[in-house]
Motif scaffolding. Structure first.
Motif, PDB file in Angstrom:
ATOM      1  N   GLU A   1       0.818  -1.213   0.000  1.00 57.33           N
ATOM      2  CA  GLU A   1       0.000   0.000   0.000  1.00 57.33           C
ATOM      3  C   GLU A   1       0.850   1.261   0.000  1.00 57.33           C
ATOM      4  O   GLU A   1       0.480   2.274  -0.602  1.00 57.33           O
ATOM      5  CB  GLU A   1      -0.931  -0.005   1.219  1.00 57.33           C
ATOM      6  CG  GLU A   1      -1.902   1.172   1.253  1.00 57.33           C
ATOM      7  CD  GLU A   1      -2.820   1.119   2.446  1.00 57.33           C
ATOM      8  OE1 GLU A   1      -2.566   1.867   3.408  1.00 57.33           O
ATOM      9  OE2 GLU A   1      -3.776   0.316   2.419  1.00 57.33           O
ATOM     10  N   ASP A   2       2.005   1.203   0.661  1.00 54.95           N
ATOM     11  CA  ASP A   2       2.886   2.366   0.725  1.00 54.95           C
ATOM     12  C   ASP A   2       3.362   2.798  -0.657  1.00 54.95           C
ATOM     13  O   ASP A   2       3.735   3.951  -0.864  1.00 54.95           O
ATOM     14  CB  ASP A   2       4.096   2.071   1.608  1.00 54.95           C
ATOM     15  CG  ASP A   2       3.710   1.802   3.048  1.00 54.95           C
ATOM     16  OD1 ASP A   2       2.772   2.447   3.544  1.00 54.95           O
ATOM     17  OD2 ASP A   2       4.340   0.934   3.681  1.00 54.95           O
ATOM     18  N   LEU A   3       3.368   1.854  -1.596  1.00 51.02           N
ATOM     19  CA  LEU A   3       3.853   2.151  -2.941  1.00 51.02           C
ATOM     20  C   LEU A   3       2.726   2.363  -3.940  1.00 51.02           C
ATOM     21  O   LEU A   3       2.977   2.573  -5.126  1.00 51.02           O
ATOM     22  CB  LEU A   3       4.763   1.008  -3.408  1.00 51.02           C
ATOM     23  CG  LEU A   3       6.014   0.798  -2.552  1.00 51.02           C
ATOM     24  CD1 LEU A   3       6.689  -0.518  -2.907  1.00 51.02           C
ATOM     25  CD2 LEU A   3       6.978   1.948  -2.714  1.00 51.02           C
TER      26      LEU A   3
ATOM     27  N   ASN B   1       5.470  11.177   0.260  1.00 49.92           N
ATOM     28  CA  ASN B   1       6.167  11.266   1.544  1.00 49.92           C
ATOM     29  C   ASN B   1       7.364  10.328   1.594  1.00 49.92           C
ATOM     30  O   ASN B   1       8.429  10.676   2.124  1.00 49.92           O
ATOM     31  CB  ASN B   1       5.200  10.951   2.687  1.00 49.92           C
ATOM     32  CG  ASN B   1       4.152  12.025   2.882  1.00 49.92           C
ATOM     33  OD1 ASN B   1       4.386  13.188   2.560  1.00 49.92           O
ATOM     34  ND2 ASN B   1       3.000  11.648   3.391  1.00 49.92           N
ATOM     35  N   LEU B   2       7.180   9.136   1.026  1.00 52.31           N
ATOM     36  CA  LEU B   2       8.260   8.143   1.014  1.00 52.31           C
ATOM     37  C   LEU B   2       9.429   8.635   0.158  1.00 52.31           C
ATOM     38  O   LEU B   2      10.599   8.521   0.561  1.00 52.31           O
ATOM     39  CB  LEU B   2       7.715   6.828   0.476  1.00 52.31           C
ATOM     40  CG  LEU B   2       8.611   5.590   0.567  1.00 52.31           C
ATOM     41  CD1 LEU B   2       9.041   5.327   1.998  1.00 52.31           C
ATOM     42  CD2 LEU B   2       7.867   4.379   0.001  1.00 52.31           C
ATOM     43  N   THR B   3       9.118   9.185  -1.001  1.00 50.69           N
ATOM     44  CA  THR B   3      10.162   9.727  -1.876  1.00 50.69           C
ATOM     45  C   THR B   3      10.937  10.831  -1.171  1.00 50.69           C
ATOM     46  O   THR B   3      12.176  10.879  -1.237  1.00 50.69           O
ATOM     47  CB  THR B   3       9.548  10.268  -3.177  1.00 50.69           C
ATOM     48  OG1 THR B   3       8.874   9.207  -3.869  1.00 50.69           O
ATOM     49  CG2 THR B   3      10.620  10.847  -4.085  1.00 50.69           C
ATOM     50  N   ASN B   4      10.221  11.717  -0.494  1.00 50.45           N
ATOM     51  CA  ASN B   4      10.878  12.797   0.235  1.00 50.45           C
ATOM     52  C   ASN B   4      11.794  12.273   1.332  1.00 50.45           C
ATOM     53  O   ASN B   4      12.882  12.817   1.567  1.00 50.45           O
ATOM     54  CB  ASN B   4       9.828  13.737   0.831  1.00 50.45           C
ATOM     55  CG  ASN B   4       9.098  14.547  -0.227  1.00 50.45           C
ATOM     56  OD1 ASN B   4       9.602  14.732  -1.332  1.00 50.45           O
ATOM     57  ND2 ASN B   4       7.904  15.021   0.096  1.00 50.45           N
ATOM     58  N   THR B   5      11.364  11.207   1.991  1.00 49.50           N
ATOM     59  CA  THR B   5      12.192  10.607   3.041  1.00 49.50           C
ATOM     60  C   THR B   5      13.480  10.035   2.460  1.00 49.50           C
ATOM     61  O   THR B   5      14.579  10.278   2.973  1.00 49.50           O
ATOM     62  CB  THR B   5      11.419   9.499   3.781  1.00 49.50           C
ATOM     63  OG1 THR B   5      10.258  10.066   4.406  1.00 49.50           O
ATOM     64  CG2 THR B   5      12.286   8.846   4.848  1.00 49.50           C
ATOM     65  N   PHE B   6      13.355   9.282   1.367  1.00 51.79           N
ATOM     66  CA  PHE B   6      14.541   8.717   0.716  1.00 51.79           C
ATOM     67  C   PHE B   6      15.494   9.835   0.278  1.00 51.79           C
ATOM     68  O   PHE B   6      16.709   9.755   0.523  1.00 51.79           O
ATOM     69  CB  PHE B   6      14.146   7.880  -0.506  1.00 51.79           C
ATOM     70  CG  PHE B   6      13.795   6.450  -0.194  1.00 51.79           C
ATOM     71  CD1 PHE B   6      14.751   5.580   0.293  1.00 51.79           C
ATOM     72  CD2 PHE B   6      12.512   5.979  -0.403  1.00 51.79           C
ATOM     73  CE1 PHE B   6      14.439   4.248   0.571  1.00 51.79           C
ATOM     74  CE2 PHE B   6      12.180   4.658  -0.132  1.00 51.79           C
ATOM     75  CZ  PHE B   6      13.135   3.791   0.356  1.00 51.79           C
ATOM     76  N   GLU B   7      14.943  10.845  -0.367  1.00 49.91           N
ATOM     77  CA  GLU B   7      15.787  11.922  -0.877  1.00 49.91           C
ATOM     78  C   GLU B   7      16.510  12.643   0.266  1.00 49.91           C
ATOM     79  O   GLU B   7      17.699  12.978   0.149  1.00 49.91           O
ATOM     80  CB  GLU B   7      14.953  12.920  -1.685  1.00 49.91           C
ATOM     81  CG  GLU B   7      14.405  12.370  -2.984  1.00 49.91           C
ATOM     82  CD  GLU B   7      15.489  12.028  -3.995  1.00 49.91           C
ATOM     83  OE1 GLU B   7      16.596  12.596  -3.912  1.00 49.91           O
ATOM     84  OE2 GLU B   7      15.230  11.184  -4.869  1.00 49.91           O
ATOM     85  N   SER B   8      15.818  12.864   1.362  1.00 52.16           N
ATOM     86  CA  SER B   8      16.433  13.548   2.502  1.00 52.16           C
ATOM     87  C   SER B   8      17.547  12.707   3.104  1.00 52.16           C
ATOM     88  O   SER B   8      18.627  13.224   3.429  1.00 52.16           O
ATOM     89  CB  SER B   8      15.374  13.864   3.559  1.00 52.16           C
ATOM     90  OG  SER B   8      14.402  14.753   3.050  1.00 52.16           O
TER      91      SER B   8
ATOM     92  N   MET C   1      10.922  -8.142  -5.990  1.00 52.64           N
ATOM     93  CA  MET C   1      10.104  -7.115  -6.637  1.00 52.64           C
ATOM     94  C   MET C   1      10.127  -5.816  -5.844  1.00 52.64           C
ATOM     95  O   MET C   1      10.117  -4.725  -6.430  1.00 52.64           O
ATOM     96  CB  MET C   1       8.667  -7.608  -6.822  1.00 52.64           C
ATOM     97  CG  MET C   1       7.768  -6.601  -7.537  1.00 52.64           C
ATOM     98  SD  MET C   1       8.394  -6.074  -9.164  1.00 52.64           S
ATOM     99  CE  MET C   1       8.042  -7.528 -10.141  1.00 52.64           C
ATOM    100  N   LEU C   2      10.179  -5.911  -4.539  1.00 50.76           N
ATOM    101  CA  LEU C   2      10.249  -4.696  -3.724  1.00 50.76           C
ATOM    102  C   LEU C   2      11.476  -3.871  -4.097  1.00 50.76           C
ATOM    103  O   LEU C   2      11.412  -2.644  -4.179  1.00 50.76           O
ATOM    104  CB  LEU C   2      10.292  -5.049  -2.238  1.00 50.76           C
ATOM    105  CG  LEU C   2      10.420  -3.871  -1.262  1.00 50.76           C
ATOM    106  CD1 LEU C   2       9.251  -2.910  -1.416  1.00 50.76           C
ATOM    107  CD2 LEU C   2      10.532  -4.360   0.175  1.00 50.76           C
ATOM    108  N   SER C   3      12.597  -4.531  -4.339  1.00 45.78           N
ATOM    109  CA  SER C   3      13.813  -3.800  -4.698  1.00 45.78           C
ATOM    110  C   SER C   3      13.643  -3.075  -6.031  1.00 45.78           C
ATOM    111  O   SER C   3      14.135  -1.959  -6.214  1.00 45.78           O
ATOM    112  CB  SER C   3      15.017  -4.750  -4.754  1.00 45.78           C
ATOM    113  OG  SER C   3      14.916  -5.680  -5.823  1.00 45.78           O
TER     114      SER C   3
END
Length: 265
Positions: free
Chosen positions: A107-109, A117-124, A157-159
């Motif tokens: 669901e997160d994806l 929000n997830l993209t922003n977390t990774f980028e930060s 697949m998650l990767s």
């Protein structure tokens, strides 16, 4: 925005983090931490997708056998995730690298707001030099544990999904064999490794077999599906042997190792 040429997603499976008798492989944890830390020092951004929570949790709980019921798998995953992060934090800290934990379910994806929000977390995290360590949230994501088809397939697949989300140029999937073979090398010792793949069709998928180890939940078929997903998004994918983490140096130098799936199709 295009893909980040210096960004690499590395997937490590359960069989790479446990030994032949199913116990924690501390040398493997150390080697992966050392190589990823060194490659980050070369200017690359690394995201590690790591499996192993259930198996390592079962070790921590000293269970006599791998858990079979859903509730015991989820309990082992909850315990195992703490241990995995403790081990990664210890070994990466030895090489001067901070790490962060990100637990995901499907669901997160899928939900747009969560993806942003997830993209922003990774980028930060990448911006400040942290190596994110991603795993499926086995403690609550029961559909993946119980699924016969395995959507994430021991995080294969998650990767690929994470690589696409983070716009990485390279995805490296470490397996328990050297790559994709024309035949199963565990049955036929003369089986030939396929060096490069430009497209994945049903004929190629037919070469894939099931999980190579009772400790892992993925097999070559889930790795092929992940590679296909990544290729369709322009991401180069390499499937290679997790017994040799140093092969990641060959990947960044565009030297031949394992099976290379070209995203330039």
């Amino acid at each position: 925005m295009g893909l980040h040429k210096n960004r690499i997603v590395v997937k490590v499976g359960t069989t790479s983090l446990t030994n032949k008798v199913g116990k924690n492989n501390l040398r493997s944890f150390d080697q992966f931490a050392q190589v990823l830390a060194d490659i980050q020092n070369l200017g690359y951004e690394l995201i590690l997708v790591s499996s192993g929570a259930i198996a390592i949790g079962a070790n921590k709980l000293q269970l006599e056998a791998f858990p079979q019921s859903l509730r015991m798998k989820q309990a082992a995953a909850a315990v195992g995730q703490c241990t995995i992060m403790m081990l990664y934090d210890k070994f990466f800290r030895d090489y001067g690298k901070p790490v962060a934990q990100i637990l995901l379910n499907d669901e997160d994806l899928k939900v747009d707001e969560k993806k942003v929000n997830l993209t922003n977390t990774f980028e930060s995290l990448l911006e400040i030099g942290v190596i994110p360590i991603v795993n499926e949230n086995d403690s609550i994501n029961y559909t993946e544990i119980e699924s016969a088809d395995q959507l994430f397939g021991d995080n294969d697949m998650l990767s690929a999904l994470v690589a696409s989300l983070c716009q990485a140029k390279k995805l490296v999937i470490f397996s328990d064999i050297d790559g994709l073979y024309e035949q199963d090398p565990r049955i036929n010792a003369e089986a030939q490794l396929i060096d490069q793949v430009s497209s994945i069709d049903s004929e190629l998928e037919a070469l894939a077999t099931g999980a190579g180890s009772k400790r892992g939940r993925g097999g070559m078929i889930t790795k092929l599906r992940a590679a296909k997903y990544a290729m369709e998004r322009g991401i180069d994918t390499v499937i290679t042997n997790g017994n040799n983490p140093q092969s990641l140096y060959k990947v960044i130098n565009d030297e031949g190792v394992g099976t290379f799936f070209s995203g330039e199709c």
